[in-house]
Scaffold this motif. Structure first.
Motif, PDB file in Angstrom:
ATOM      1  N   PRO A   1     -68.240  15.495  11.850  1.00  0.00           N
ATOM      2  CA  PRO A   1     -68.289  14.319  10.978  1.00  0.00           C
ATOM      3  C   PRO A   1     -67.549  14.636   9.671  1.00  0.00           C
ATOM      4  O   PRO A   1     -67.719  15.717   9.104  1.00  0.00           O
ATOM      5  CB  PRO A   1     -69.780  14.105  10.739  1.00  0.00           C
ATOM      6  N   GLY A   2     -66.711  13.726   9.249  1.00  0.00           N
ATOM      7  CA  GLY A   2     -65.885  13.947   8.067  1.00  0.00           C
ATOM      8  C   GLY A   2     -64.592  14.675   8.374  1.00  0.00           C
ATOM      9  O   GLY A   2     -63.748  14.852   7.503  1.00  0.00           O
TER      10      GLY A   2
ATOM     11  N   ASP B   1     -64.311   3.672  12.709  1.00  0.00           N
ATOM     12  CA  ASP B   1     -63.520   4.600  11.896  1.00  0.00           C
ATOM     13  C   ASP B   1     -62.125   4.033  11.682  1.00  0.00           C
ATOM     14  O   ASP B   1     -61.499   3.541  12.619  1.00  0.00           O
ATOM     15  CB  ASP B   1     -63.418   5.966  12.578  1.00  0.00           C
TER      16      ASP B   1
ATOM     17  N   ARG C   1     -60.249   9.622  10.261  1.00  0.00           N
ATOM     18  CA  ARG C   1     -61.320  10.474   9.740  1.00  0.00           C
ATOM     19  C   ARG C   1     -62.610  10.051  10.398  1.00  0.00           C
ATOM     20  O   ARG C   1     -63.022   8.893  10.301  1.00  0.00           O
ATOM     21  CB  ARG C   1     -61.425  10.363   8.229  1.00  0.00           C
ATOM     22  N   LYS C   2     -63.245  10.980  11.082  1.00  0.00           N
ATOM     23  CA  LYS C   2     -64.466  10.673  11.816  1.00  0.00           C
ATOM     24  C   LYS C   2     -65.622  10.473  10.842  1.00  0.00           C
ATOM     25  O   LYS C   2     -65.873  11.312   9.984  1.00  0.00           O
ATOM     26  CB  LYS C   2     -64.795  11.800  12.796  1.00  0.00           C
ATOM     27  N   SER C   3     -66.289   9.352  10.977  1.00  0.00           N
ATOM     28  CA  SER C   3     -67.413   9.066  10.065  1.00  0.00           C
ATOM     29  C   SER C   3     -68.648   9.857  10.458  1.00  0.00           C
ATOM     30  O   SER C   3     -68.719  10.432  11.535  1.00  0.00           O
ATOM     31  CB  SER C   3     -67.736   7.582  10.061  1.00  0.00           C
TER      32      SER C   3
END
Length: 186
Positions: free
Chosen positions: A121-122, A156, A184-186
């Motif tokens: 994540p992120g 995303d 960008r992966k939440s």
């Protein structure tokens, strides 16, 4: 990519599709403290041996020599396996993933799915060689379609930027333009 070099949370990088290792080598220079894992098809794979002129033994040898040189940094791990088996090969998540292997179905779908699953994540996922569906010369929109499927289901954001922006010979014809997508992966 240079803007990402200031991000201090990029400790683990995954590259799906090694080819000659030029991108791997670039990552090792931009992120010298990161652990980089790169995967490409094994030498005996019939798909590998029919791409990028590898039917020619001399061309194949040159690609392998260049790859060996580019992957010589000790922070690089090279896996020779079909990316379909990626989830069996790695036990960690990644902060940055570069997807540049098979560009058609079904390979592109599982590579993108695996990339999303393996991304922290992120973390950041970059997709190379994206063609938009609006009348491109190559008629190849598989990557775009899978990315858009993922975007709609995850929420995303995806950002597309022109590949080789400063090269008119690559981008003069709008139908030939390739893009890189960034998520960008939440």
């Amino acid at each position: 990519l240079c803007g990402l070099s200031n991000v201090t949370t990029i400790n683990n990088i995954l590259e799906i599709g090694t080819y000659s290792g030029q991108t791997t080598m670039l990552f090792s220079r931009i992120f010298p403290r990161s652990k980089i894992t790169t995967i490409d098809l094994p030498e005996e794979d019939p798909i590998l041996n029919t791409t990028y002129g590898r039917e020619n033994e001399e061309k194949k040898r040159k690609i392998e020599e260049e790859r060996k040189q580019n992957l010589s940094n000790p922070n690089i791990t090279f896996l020779q396996k079909n990316s379909f088996f990626l989830l069996d090969l790695v036990e960690k998540k990644f902060d940055l993933i570069w997807v540049d292997a098979g560009h058609a179905y079904p390979e592109v779908a599982w590579d993108i799915c695996n990339a999303y699953y393996l991304c922290n994540p992120g973390g950041w996922i970059l997709f190379d060689d994206v063609y938009f569906p609006q009348g491109n010369t190559y008629g190849r929109t598989d990557i775009y379609e899978v990315i858009e499927y993922l975007r709609k289901r995850t929420g995303d954001e995806v950002y597309y930027f022109l590949k080789r922006e400063s090269s008119p010979e690559w981008n003069a014809n709008p139908k030939d333009r390739k893009y890189v997508a960034l998520m960008r992966k939440s």
